[in-house]
Scaffold this active site. Sequence first.
Site, mmCIF file in Angstrom:
data_model
loop_
_atom_site.group_PDB
_atom_site.id
_atom_site.type_symbol
_atom_site.label_atom_id
_atom_site.label_comp_id
_atom_site.label_asym_id
_atom_site.label_seq_id
_atom_site.Cartn_x
_atom_site.Cartn_y
_atom_site.Cartn_z
ATOM 1 N N ILE A 166 -53.667 -19.921 19.099
ATOM 2 C CA ILE A 166 -52.370 -20.468 18.711
ATOM 3 C C ILE A 166 -52.156 -19.928 17.302
ATOM 4 O O ILE A 166 -52.739 -20.420 16.342
ATOM 5 C CB ILE A 166 -52.338 -22.007 18.744
ATOM 6 C CG1 ILE A 166 -52.586 -22.513 20.167
ATOM 7 C CG2 ILE A 166 -51.000 -22.520 18.209
ATOM 8 C CD1 ILE A 166 -52.637 -24.031 20.299
ATOM 9 N N PRO A 167 -51.376 -18.852 17.184
ATOM 10 C CA PRO A 167 -51.376 -18.034 15.953
ATOM 11 C C PRO A 167 -50.605 -18.620 14.775
ATOM 12 O O PRO A 167 -49.586 -18.086 14.342
ATOM 13 C CB PRO A 167 -50.761 -16.723 16.438
ATOM 14 C CG PRO A 167 -49.822 -17.146 17.523
ATOM 15 C CD PRO A 167 -50.510 -18.298 18.215
ATOM 16 N N CYS A 168 -51.126 -19.702 14.226
ATOM 17 C CA CYS A 168 -50.464 -20.322 13.070
ATOM 18 C C CYS A 168 -50.509 -19.404 11.843
ATOM 19 O O CYS A 168 -49.686 -19.539 10.941
ATOM 20 C CB CYS A 168 -51.081 -21.678 12.758
ATOM 21 S SG CYS A 168 -52.842 -21.661 12.452
ATOM 22 N N HIS A 169 -51.438 -18.445 11.844
ATOM 23 C CA HIS A 169 -51.507 -17.507 10.711
ATOM 24 C C HIS A 169 -50.284 -16.593 10.658
ATOM 25 O O HIS A 169 -50.024 -15.976 9.629
ATOM 26 C CB HIS A 169 -52.802 -16.684 10.769
ATOM 27 C CG HIS A 169 -52.947 -15.855 12.002
ATOM 28 N ND1 HIS A 169 -53.390 -16.375 13.202
ATOM 29 C CD2 HIS A 169 -52.690 -14.545 12.224
ATOM 30 C CE1 HIS A 169 -53.409 -15.414 14.115
ATOM 31 N NE2 HIS A 169 -52.986 -14.294 13.543
#
Length: 167
Positions: free
Chosen positions: A126-129
């Site tokens: 889950i690419p919160c970056h």
Amino acid sequence: MNYTTTREFGCYLQTCWGALKVNITPKGVESITFEDGARPEVTDDSVFRAPFMDWLSAYLNTSTDGQWRALCPQGTDFQQTVWRALLDIPIGEQMTYKQIATNIDQPNASRAVGSAIAANPIALLIPCHRVVPQSGGPGNYRWGPDRKFALLEAERLANASVYQLFQ
């Protein structure tokens, strides 16, 4: 929606950004977290690496809906809506908190989106970056700005993939 289970499988995987702890329940991947200091040196993850990488390859070759069904992060309905929206950010691209808020039909909820992103329990998948403040800079990335910049730079490289982030 949310559930709690005592059955869990956990393993550590080493990446160039540090050790990752992977927790899997019968419903799917519940969390992937960087474990700074808790277990900084994972020297032999071969028992887990091959099956996890096989799973990851299958995961990445399915639709966004299929990917979401393979994950089971525990959180509020709002948090899960935000986390689901993050799956739509293509690798190598970035969006702002405001853009995510608009995408989930909550255009005035940028701060709430930021709080949900900060609570994301599944690093990398889950690419919160990939979410940055409209004003620039890294924002308050849970695992530090240096790691966030390194991940974003790795994704910008030609032929980068999420698969490569786990190697």
